[in-house]
Design an enzyme around this catalytic site. Sequence first.
Site: not given
Length: 467
Positions: A164, A85, A83
Amino acid sequence: MIKGFTRFLQSPGESLRSLFGPQEAAAGNPTPRVITRDEHPISRSQFSDAALKVLYRLHNSGYDAYLVGGCLRDSLLGMTPKDFDVATNATPEQVKQLFRNSRIIGRRFRIVHVRFGREVIEVTTFRGKPSDDHGDHVASQSDAGLLLRDNVWGNIEEDALRRDFTVNALYYSIADFTIHDFAGGLDDIASRTLRLIGDPGTRYREDPVRMLRAIRFAAKLDFDIAPATEAPIHDLAPLLLQIPPARLFDEVLKLFMSGDGLATFRLLREYGLFAMLFPEADECIAELPWFEALIEQALTSTDKRIREDRPVTPAFLLAAFMWGPVQRRQADVEADGMPPVPALQAAAQQVISRELKHVSVPKRFSMPMRDIWDLQQRLPQRRGKRAFQTREHPRFRAAYDFLLLREAAGEIEPGLGDWWTAFQEADDHEQRRLLGKVGVDPASGPNPRKRRRRRRKPRSDSSSPES
């Protein structure tokens, strides 16, 4: 390139001292550093064409463009990134103007999805810290600290500190191929440590799903969770009950359908989080001696299929997670005098209804789950033509695999699974022999019932055609 990863990770002390300096590395919160292209092993050849298209179009349009997060972390660990981003200083509206194949999604966090066929590149605008000047339509929190909306734009430094985990706060600039590390992520990658940025209690209250993400990353990466990061999880686990069930279903898919489901399950149980997702299943693990083994067998099978790039469905795993509760409720209903088949159906409805309050399972998965459960009562019924009819059921293969799990876990005595294995592989002659062991051979069975002819009632005079 693998050699580059190996050199980078084999001597973490030397690598980190060269990047951060000895005092900064020891502090665990180093000053932001920029690592030049010749100091890191990441190459554009590892990125998808779609990600590069998004990065270059943003860059060529005058915006900052960075790859961020998991794709960089995985690359540095020698894993294949999946993935991609992108983070930018362009607002969602400006991104959408650049890409016709995009749409803005989300209310809590507005992001842009840019679609290239089946691949989606997620583009986020740098986030800043909310202040009293921002209205509730831009940024708001509940009284308990839960972030309800967070659409304050900022700069890259502010954005990094709002992410995070430290290992996810790495940025790769398409302008000069440098890596920007704002929170000591490289240090934690080298020591294989998962650490929250900021105060863990506050960050978990802002978004309790971060507790699930901590477990998922620890299982996937085989990282240790930093003591301060793991300390509040037990006490704050009930905060997950505030999260919408639909969002938790998406998290369940990420937790258990990525190839590390067994390790994830064990960590969720250890930290008291599995009970927040599947409360009735968690209760049954303590009551039914075979149930935990059945869940672990199902997870082991699913992980193996994912590693072998074979198809998997969440319905099978969810059927395993809820089978214990279904069996417990079915026994209670049967004790009240209901026959087994309707008792199973009633128990299934009760279990699913309770689960939907925690994790919203779509019907495209709950219906196959119920088929798998129903077939557990049909599989022992093999007389006559029933075996052939059961074998033709669309969910037969999943139900057969589920039966094998039940035997392996010790819920039922072995034997039925071997019979069905042999029946599927047998020719016509062998199938008849197998059927002869359990009852009537369909070829020599009793004649089908003859239909009785209906007697026609004599017509009354009034209905006679002559009247």
